[in-house]
Design a protein around this motif. Sequence first.
Motif, PDB file in Angstrom:
ATOM      1  N   GLN A 196       0.846  -1.199   0.000  1.00 22.67           N
ATOM      2  CA  GLN A 196       0.000   0.000   0.000  1.00 22.67           C
ATOM      3  C   GLN A 196       0.887   1.256   0.000  1.00 22.67           C
ATOM      4  OE1 GLN A 196      -3.345  -0.433  -0.161  1.00 22.67           O
ATOM      5  NE2 GLN A 196      -3.071  -2.654  -0.060  1.00 22.67           N
ATOM      6  N   TRP A 197       1.447   1.577  -1.171  1.00 22.77           N
ATOM      7  CA  TRP A 197       2.345   2.719  -1.259  1.00 22.77           C
ATOM      8  C   TRP A 197       1.608   4.042  -1.036  1.00 22.77           C
ATOM      9  CZ3 TRP A 197       7.218   1.723  -0.821  1.00 22.77           C
ATOM     10  CH2 TRP A 197       7.747   0.526  -1.301  1.00 22.77           C
ATOM     11  N   GLU A 198       0.300   4.028  -1.238  1.00 26.89           N
ATOM     12  CA  GLU A 198      -0.467   5.259  -1.026  1.00 26.89           C
ATOM     13  C   GLU A 198      -0.481   5.670   0.442  1.00 26.89           C
ATOM     14  OE1 GLU A 198      -3.374   1.759  -1.370  1.00 26.89           O
ATOM     15  OE2 GLU A 198      -1.605   2.529  -2.429  1.00 26.89           O
ATOM     16  N   ASN A 199      -0.126   4.729   1.353  1.00 27.63           N
ATOM     17  CA  ASN A 199      -0.025   5.083   2.772  1.00 27.63           C
ATOM     18  C   ASN A 199       0.992   6.205   2.987  1.00 27.63           C
ATOM     19  OD1 ASN A 199      -1.839   3.080   3.283  1.00 27.63           O
ATOM     20  ND2 ASN A 199      -0.450   1.739   4.396  1.00 27.63           N
ATOM     21  N   TYR A 200       2.075   6.161   2.211  1.00 29.46           N
ATOM     22  CA  TYR A 200       3.120   7.162   2.383  1.00 29.46           C
ATOM     23  C   TYR A 200       2.642   8.533   1.914  1.00 29.46           C
ATOM     24  CZ  TYR A 200       6.611   3.785   3.788  1.00 29.46           C
ATOM     25  OH  TYR A 200       7.310   2.843   4.497  1.00 29.46           O
ATOM     26  N   LYS A 201       1.868   8.557   0.848  1.00 35.97           N
ATOM     27  CA  LYS A 201       1.318   9.832   0.393  1.00 35.97           C
ATOM     28  C   LYS A 201       0.345  10.395   1.423  1.00 35.97           C
ATOM     29  CE  LYS A 201      -1.335  12.005  -3.311  1.00 35.97           C
ATOM     30  NZ  LYS A 201      -2.077  11.806  -4.579  1.00 35.97           N
ATOM     31  N   ALA A 202      -0.490   9.507   1.972  1.00 32.64           N
ATOM     32  CA  ALA A 202      -1.456   9.953   2.981  1.00 32.64           C
ATOM     33  C   ALA A 202      -0.749  10.395   4.254  1.00 32.64           C
ATOM     34  CB  ALA A 202      -2.441   8.821   3.286  1.00 32.64           C
ATOM     35  N   GLY A 203       0.290   9.669   4.665  1.00 30.32           N
ATOM     36  CA  GLY A 203       1.058  10.053   5.856  1.00 30.32           C
ATOM     37  C   GLY A 203       1.787  11.367   5.655  1.00 30.32           C
ATOM     38  N   TRP A 204       2.337  11.565   4.447  1.00 31.92           N
ATOM     39  CA  TRP A 204       3.009  12.823   4.087  1.00 31.92           C
ATOM     40  C   TRP A 204       2.073  14.009   4.282  1.00 31.92           C
ATOM     41  CZ3 TRP A 204       7.865  13.714   1.375  1.00 31.92           C
ATOM     42  CH2 TRP A 204       8.003  14.999   0.867  1.00 31.92           C
ATOM     43  N   GLU A 205       0.853  13.854   3.789  1.00 28.80           N
ATOM     44  CA  GLU A 205      -0.121  14.945   3.877  1.00 28.80           C
ATOM     45  C   GLU A 205      -0.670  15.108   5.293  1.00 28.80           C
ATOM     46  OE1 GLU A 205      -2.985  13.790   1.009  1.00 28.80           O
ATOM     47  OE2 GLU A 205      -1.764  14.404  -0.735  1.00 28.80           O
ATOM     48  N   ALA A 206      -0.823  13.982   6.019  1.00 23.66           N
ATOM     49  CA  ALA A 206      -1.434  14.034   7.348  1.00 23.66           C
ATOM     50  C   ALA A 206      -0.585  14.821   8.340  1.00 23.66           C
ATOM     51  CB  ALA A 206      -1.690  12.624   7.869  1.00 23.66           C
ATOM     52  N   ILE A 207       0.739  14.693   8.243  1.00 22.91           N
ATOM     53  CA  ILE A 207       1.610  15.383   9.211  1.00 22.91           C
ATOM     54  C   ILE A 207       2.211  16.658   8.624  1.00 22.91           C
ATOM     55  CG2 ILE A 207       2.188  13.203  10.351  1.00 22.91           C
ATOM     56  CD1 ILE A 207       4.959  13.380   9.026  1.00 22.91           C
ATOM     57  N   HIS A 208       1.760  17.026   7.386  1.00 24.17           N
ATOM     58  CA  HIS A 208       2.343  18.210   6.723  1.00 24.17           C
ATOM     59  C   HIS A 208       3.873  18.085   6.725  1.00 24.17           C
ATOM     60  CE1 HIS A 208      -1.676  19.912   6.892  1.00 24.17           C
ATOM     61  NE2 HIS A 208      -1.690  19.690   8.200  1.00 24.17           N
ATOM     62  N   PHE A 209       4.342  17.006   6.118  1.00 28.91           N
ATOM     63  CA  PHE A 209       5.752  16.614   6.230  1.00 28.91           C
ATOM     64  C   PHE A 209       6.734  17.705   5.823  1.00 28.91           C
ATOM     65  CE2 PHE A 209       9.664  14.611   4.727  1.00 28.91           C
ATOM     66  CZ  PHE A 209      10.027  13.884   5.864  1.00 28.91           C
ATOM     67  N   PRO A 210       6.535  18.428   4.716  1.00 24.95           N
ATOM     68  CA  PRO A 210       7.530  19.468   4.362  1.00 24.95           C
ATOM     69  C   PRO A 210       7.732  20.494   5.466  1.00 24.95           C
ATOM     70  CG  PRO A 210       6.099  19.022   2.503  1.00 24.95           C
ATOM     71  CD  PRO A 210       5.503  18.299   3.669  1.00 24.95           C
ATOM     72  N   SER A 211       6.627  20.954   6.083  1.00 30.99           N
ATOM     73  CA  SER A 211       6.735  21.944   7.157  1.00 30.99           C
ATOM     74  C   SER A 211       7.407  21.348   8.394  1.00 30.99           C
ATOM     75  CB  SER A 211       5.348  22.468   7.512  1.00 30.99           C
ATOM     76  OG  SER A 211       5.407  23.344   8.626  1.00 30.99           O
ATOM     77  N   ALA A 212       6.981  20.134   8.791  1.00 27.69           N
ATOM     78  CA  ALA A 212       7.577  19.487   9.963  1.00 27.69           C
ATOM     79  C   ALA A 212       9.049  19.179   9.733  1.00 27.69           C
ATOM     80  CB  ALA A 212       6.810  18.207  10.294  1.00 27.69           C
ATOM     81  N   PHE A 213       9.390  18.738   8.512  1.00 27.52           N
ATOM     82  CA  PHE A 213      10.793  18.437   8.182  1.00 27.52           C
ATOM     83  C   PHE A 213      11.640  19.705   8.242  1.00 27.52           C
ATOM     84  CE2 PHE A 213      14.226  18.149   5.067  1.00 27.52           C
ATOM     85  CZ  PHE A 213      14.874  16.995   5.500  1.00 27.52           C
ATOM     86  N   LYS A 214      11.109  20.806   7.721  1.00 24.81           N
ATOM     87  CA  LYS A 214      11.846  22.075   7.750  1.00 24.81           C
ATOM     88  C   LYS A 214      12.113  22.513   9.187  1.00 24.81           C
ATOM     89  CE  LYS A 214       9.776  25.921   7.556  1.00 24.81           C
ATOM     90  NZ  LYS A 214       8.934  27.094   7.214  1.00 24.81           N
ATOM     91  N   ASN A 215      11.106  22.422  10.049  1.00 27.14           N
ATOM     92  CA  ASN A 215      11.290  22.814  11.452  1.00 27.14           C
ATOM     93  C   ASN A 215      12.316  21.927  12.144  1.00 27.14           C
ATOM     94  OD1 ASN A 215       9.332  24.831  11.206  1.00 27.14           O
ATOM     95  ND2 ASN A 215       7.675  23.461  11.816  1.00 27.14           N
ATOM     96  N   SER A 216      12.216  20.623  11.946  1.00 22.71           N
ATOM     97  CA  SER A 216      13.176  19.706  12.561  1.00 22.71           C
ATOM     98  C   SER A 216      14.587  19.961  12.058  1.00 22.71           C
ATOM     99  CB  SER A 216      12.777  18.245  12.276  1.00 22.71           C
ATOM    100  OG  SER A 216      11.587  17.892  12.952  1.00 22.71           O
ATOM    101  N   LEU A 217      14.701  20.245  10.760  1.00 26.42           N
ATOM    102  CA  LEU A 217      16.021  20.484  10.171  1.00 26.42           C
ATOM    103  C   LEU A 217      16.645  21.761  10.726  1.00 26.42           C
ATOM    104  CD1 LEU A 217      18.029  19.366   8.077  1.00 26.42           C
ATOM    105  CD2 LEU A 217      16.962  20.870   6.390  1.00 26.42           C
ATOM    106  N   ILE A 218      15.862  22.840  10.800  1.00 21.23           N
ATOM    107  CA  ILE A 218      16.380  24.102  11.331  1.00 21.23           C
ATOM    108  C   ILE A 218      16.838  23.928  12.774  1.00 21.23           C
ATOM    109  CG2 ILE A 218      15.733  26.447  12.014  1.00 21.23           C
ATOM    110  CD1 ILE A 218      13.888  26.529   9.573  1.00 21.23           C
ATOM    111  N   ILE A 219      15.995  23.307  13.587  1.00 17.93           N
ATOM    112  CA  ILE A 219      16.325  23.123  15.004  1.00 17.93           C
ATOM    113  C   ILE A 219      17.581  22.273  15.167  1.00 17.93           C
ATOM    114  CG2 ILE A 219      15.530  22.055  17.150  1.00 17.93           C
ATOM    115  CD1 ILE A 219      12.662  22.803  16.222  1.00 17.93           C
ATOM    116  N   THR A 220      17.665  21.182  14.426  1.00 12.19           N
ATOM    117  CA  THR A 220      18.799  20.271  14.561  1.00 12.19           C
ATOM    118  C   THR A 220      20.102  20.904  14.090  1.00 12.19           C
ATOM    119  OG1 THR A 220      17.316  18.376  14.228  1.00 12.19           O
ATOM    120  CG2 THR A 220      19.676  17.987  13.962  1.00 12.19           C
TER     121      THR A 220
END
Length: 278
Positions: A55-79
């Motif tokens: 079920q590869w569509e799980n990754y697309k749904a998970g990406w959208e559910a957690i707003h991955f680009p925004s969360a990744f950017k915040n984690s990256l800046i902080i780290t």
Amino acid sequence: MEQESRYRIGTLILEILLVLVGLLFLIPFYFLLSNSLKTFGEILSDAAALPSALQWENYKAGWEAIHFPSAFKNSLIITVVSNLLLVLLSSMAAYQMVRRPSMFNRILFGVFVAAMVIPFQSIMLPLTDITSRFGLSDSLWGLIVCYIGFGAPLSVFLFHGSMKAIPLEIEQAARVDGSGTYGVFFRIVYPMMRPMYVTVIILNTLWIWNDYLLPSLILTSEHLQTIPIATYMLFGQYTKQWDLALPALVLGIAPVIVFFLAMQKYIVSGIAAGAVKG
């Protein structure tokens, strides 16, 4: 011949045991990866089985559910920012303590070492009060300041031990040639301590990137959420969206695993230099 045969058999048995132990540590990754490709029903019915269909569509749904680009950017800046400031300030502090062995510096180093054994849970309430008073709550910079404070004790401890392994004569020769304190530090000390710098960055990255508790205390706005906080939002009191959370977890840990595998060769040499020498 008999001893050589026994040695080979013993080595083979040891290698088999090490492979089995390695596979044991990989079991959580199997459950994470296999269940991230299942439907919600399959996860609940048999979590140990392989997915009947990917079920590869799980990754697309998970990406959208957690707003991955925004969360990744915040984690990256902080780290990244926390790491840069931690290694710079901690290494310079350790250099001062080692090269200026006064009573004050010895006491200060003892305070840093003692701070490593203080349970974080015992200072959670004072921390939230202090960050609120100084305007650091609900701010990436406020969280970075907290990470510098909590990460400094271990970083100073490792740098302090590593500094002792650097011959003082090299620095004295550089001073004779006209280098000042900052010139000696950045031209002589820094290149010789590069393995320890990498080690501290790796250890702090694994901690900061995967940390949930401290960001949950400091950050409240949705647009400032890090990956662990955004993933936790998929677990409610009555519902747990495993088919979204597991792909989100894979997306979250993938960057730090790649970083760790690329840099892990420095860990043993760096920790040995900091903990054994001097």
